[in-house]
Motif scaffolding. Structure first.
Motif, short mmCIF file in Angstrom:
data_model
loop_
_atom_site.label_atom_id
_atom_site.label_comp_id
_atom_site.label_asym_id
_atom_site.label_seq_id
_atom_site.Cartn_x
_atom_site.Cartn_y
_atom_site.Cartn_z
N THR A 145 0.94 -1.28 0.00
CA THR A 145 0.08 -0.01 -0.12
C THR A 145 0.92 1.21 0.12
O THR A 145 1.49 1.55 1.06
N VAL A 146 0.87 1.89 -1.08
CA VAL A 146 1.90 2.97 -1.34
C VAL A 146 0.94 4.22 -1.09
O VAL A 146 -0.01 4.55 -1.68
N ASP A 147 1.60 5.30 -0.59
CA ASP A 147 1.03 6.51 -0.10
C ASP A 147 1.42 7.41 -1.06
O ASP A 147 2.41 8.15 -1.41
N PHE A 148 0.54 7.72 -2.02
CA PHE A 148 0.80 8.79 -3.57
C PHE A 148 0.07 10.11 -3.26
O PHE A 148 0.15 10.84 -3.69
N SER A 149 -0.40 10.27 -1.81
CA SER A 149 -1.15 11.50 -1.40
C SER A 149 -0.11 12.57 -0.69
O SER A 149 -0.02 13.67 -0.84
N VAL A 159 13.00 12.89 4.63
CA VAL A 159 12.18 13.32 3.50
C VAL A 159 11.07 14.26 4.32
O VAL A 159 10.64 13.86 5.39
N GLN A 160 10.41 15.03 3.50
CA GLN A 160 9.40 15.95 3.98
C GLN A 160 8.12 16.27 3.10
O GLN A 160 8.61 16.38 1.95
N SER A 161 6.97 16.44 3.70
CA SER A 161 5.94 16.87 2.83
C SER A 161 5.57 18.22 3.22
O SER A 161 5.16 18.36 4.51
N TYR A 162 5.47 19.07 2.41
CA TYR A 162 4.99 20.30 2.53
C TYR A 162 3.32 20.47 2.05
O TYR A 162 2.99 21.87 1.89
N ARG A 163 3.04 19.63 1.52
CA ARG A 163 1.64 19.62 1.03
C ARG A 163 0.66 20.26 1.92
O ARG A 163 -0.47 20.91 1.51
N SER A 164 0.68 20.05 3.13
CA SER A 164 -0.44 20.55 3.98
C SER A 164 -0.01 21.90 4.53
O SER A 164 -0.67 22.80 5.33
N GLY A 165 1.05 22.41 4.03
CA GLY A 165 1.57 23.78 4.36
C GLY A 165 2.94 24.03 5.07
O GLY A 165 3.70 22.95 5.21
N GLY A 189 0.66 15.00 -9.23
CA GLY A 189 -1.06 14.80 -9.14
C GLY A 189 -1.58 15.80 -10.09
O GLY A 189 -0.84 16.87 -10.57
N THR A 190 -2.83 15.55 -10.42
CA THR A 190 -3.49 16.22 -11.42
C THR A 190 -4.57 17.34 -11.03
O THR A 190 -4.68 18.38 -11.62
N ILE A 191 -5.19 17.00 -9.71
CA ILE A 191 -5.83 17.72 -9.05
C ILE A 191 -5.36 18.23 -7.85
O ILE A 191 -4.35 17.70 -7.28
N VAL A 192 -6.07 19.21 -7.24
CA VAL A 192 -5.48 19.78 -5.76
C VAL A 192 -5.30 18.82 -4.79
O VAL A 192 -4.47 18.39 -4.05
N ASN A 193 -6.40 18.08 -4.69
CA ASN A 193 -6.46 16.99 -3.56
C ASN A 193 -6.23 15.60 -4.01
O ASN A 193 -6.64 14.70 -3.14
N GLY A 194 -5.68 15.40 -5.14
CA GLY A 194 -5.79 13.94 -5.79
C GLY A 194 -4.65 13.42 -5.46
O GLY A 194 -3.66 14.12 -5.05
N PRO A 195 -4.29 12.06 -5.59
CA PRO A 195 -3.05 11.43 -5.41
C PRO A 195 -2.12 11.78 -6.63
O PRO A 195 -2.52 12.24 -7.81
N ALA A 196 -0.98 11.22 -6.66
CA ALA A 196 -0.12 11.22 -7.71
C ALA A 196 -0.53 10.36 -8.91
O ALA A 196 -0.99 9.24 -8.71
N LYS A 197 -0.22 10.67 -10.21
CA LYS A 197 -0.89 10.11 -11.23
C LYS A 197 0.23 9.99 -12.32
O LYS A 197 0.35 8.92 -13.17
N PHE A 198 1.13 10.94 -12.36
CA PHE A 198 2.01 10.79 -13.57
C PHE A 198 3.52 10.39 -13.11
O PHE A 198 3.70 11.05 -11.88
N CYS A 199 4.29 9.90 -13.93
CA CYS A 199 5.70 9.74 -13.69
C CYS A 199 6.01 9.07 -12.23
O CYS A 199 6.55 9.51 -11.36
N ASP A 241 -1.51 24.42 -7.63
CA ASP A 241 -1.51 23.79 -6.23
C ASP A 241 -1.40 22.24 -6.19
O ASP A 241 -1.45 21.58 -4.90
N ALA A 242 -1.46 21.49 -7.14
CA ALA A 242 -1.20 20.02 -7.33
C ALA A 242 0.17 19.43 -6.70
O ALA A 242 1.08 20.61 -7.13
N HIS A 243 0.32 18.66 -6.30
CA HIS A 243 1.64 18.48 -5.62
C HIS A 243 2.51 17.48 -6.53
O HIS A 243 2.06 16.99 -7.51
#
Length: 382
Positions: free
Chosen positions: A140-144, A192-198, A242-252, A286-288
């Motif tokens: 189960t990979v976290d793409f979000s 590693v770090q995620s700045y998607r939430s701010g 990601g393609t949309i703001v709240n969606g998971p990763a889709k490309f690459c 704003d897509a990640h």
């Protein structure tokens, strides 16, 4: 019995004593003699690392994150001595840094059911040439990647469900574990770090209260970090878009793939990204996306070596249409390899190859700026 004992004694050597004085326990003890049967470990190694003449992908000079240093002109692959026909042509990527044990079981589910054979919910085969294969567990990979804060890379693992490697990370704030796509060059112990939430308040204050992509790159950016396209400088190498703001990763998301940020239009709210196929496409600003290149870039140079290794992957044999009977394929029948002067078609008569277009006219993707090159345009590009 005596003849068999004599032959064993001859194999063990004259130092073990005469045949008449050797009993069965002494023969077994002599068989464990290190001077006769044990060899140095170095003699058992029959795998070597070979280098191909094909150059690696071009490295990108980006102020945000550079791909790993690949200044050497060769591709490093592991080859084997041809002790069997199956390993004569076997070539595998050199991935000695991968985890050797089992996956983190709470993040896996068993892959079972008739869906393994390319069948739909009614049991009919919808995808041919699939079935069998080794027993697997789905990771189960976290793409979000919504969880903020720093995460430590516990290990980098092989994933049988994809060509890229995955990394098991642990949050320093909550201790929660998750799988993410591993960027090329990511190793155990990296952060590693995620700045998607701010962006954190202390980091925002150090930049004067305003997020500057260049300053953010100098302070924190490194491969594996996830953040919105708004904060990524132009020219950066990214993956897992990601393609949309709240969606998971889709490309690459495949091994060795990447994209490049070409331009940004903050007024209209989109970023222009060039994909590896040559297609230039718009994404929501704003897509990640994740910084760096996807791991395992030498995956495309592998050679399976034998048909059985393909069966382990769940791939069944493919039979040519010209080798079938006329009742089984439009190319079948006749004498020899003739297909009856017919253009290539599928088993159901649908044209294949030859640039047969299936896209609907007048329904172009509005997010695509420049389509990827096809046909003669693609050959000229290469």
């Amino acid at each position: 019995m005596l003849a068999g004992t004599a032959s064993i004694a001859r194999l063990l050597g004259r130092s073990c004593g005469s045949v008449s004085s050797i009993s069965r326990p002494r023969i077994i003890a002599a068989a464990k003699c290190p001077t006769v049967y044990q060899r140095p470990v170095a003699c058992c190694s029959y795998a070597t690392i070979a280098k191909s003449e094909e150059p690696l992908p071009i490295t990108f000079e980006s102020p945000f994150a550079k791909p790993p240093d690949r200044s050497e002109e060769m591709v490093r692959m592991r080859t084997y001595k041809p002790r069997t026909p199956g390993v004569r042509h076997l070539r595998r990527p050199v991935n000695d840094h991968l985890w050797k044990g089992r996956p983190y079981l709470p993040l896996t589910i068993p892959r079972k059911g008739h869906g393994l054979g390319g069948r739909n919910n009614s049991g009919r085969i919808t995808v041919r040439h699939r079935g069998g294969g080794h027993k697997r567990r789905i990771r189960t990979v976290d793409f979000s990647r919504w969880d903020p804060g720093q995460h430590i890379v516990d290990r980098v693992e092989y994933d049988p469900g994809r060509s890229a490697h995955i990394a098991l990370i642990t949050s320093q704030q909550t201790g929660k574990k998750s799988y993410i796509l591993a960027a090329d060059g990511l190793r155990e112990g990296d952060k590693v770090q995620s700045y998607r939430s701010g962006v954190p308040e202390d980091l925002l204050a150090s930049m004067g209260g305003v997020i500057d992509p260049g300053m953010l790159a100098a302070k924190t950016a490194w491969r594996g970090n996830c953040l919105p396209l708004r904060y990524i400088p132009i020219g950066a190498v990214i993956h897992a878009l990601g393609t949309i703001v709240n969606g998971p990763a889709k490309f690459c998301r495949a091994a060795g793939t990447y994209a490049t940020v070409v331009a940004k239009d903050e007024i209209r709210g989109f970023a222009v990204v060039r994909l590896q196929s040559g297609e230039v496409r718009r994404f929501m600003i704003d897509a990640h996306a994740t910084v760096g290149v996807v791991s395992n870039p030498t995956w495309r140079h592998r050679q399976l070596g034998k048909a059985g290794r393909s069966r382990w992957l769940g791939i069944r044999p493919t039979v040519r249409g010209v080798a079938m009977n006329a009742c089984d394929h439009p190319h079948g029948g006749g004498r020899g390899k003739s297909k009856g002067n017919r253009h290539p078609v599928s088993p159901w008569g649908i044209p294949t190859k030859s640039g047969y277009k299936t896209r609907r006219v007048g329904k172009k993707n509005p997010w695509v700026v420049t389509e990827r090159p096809r046909g003669k345009e693609k050959k000229d590009r290469l």
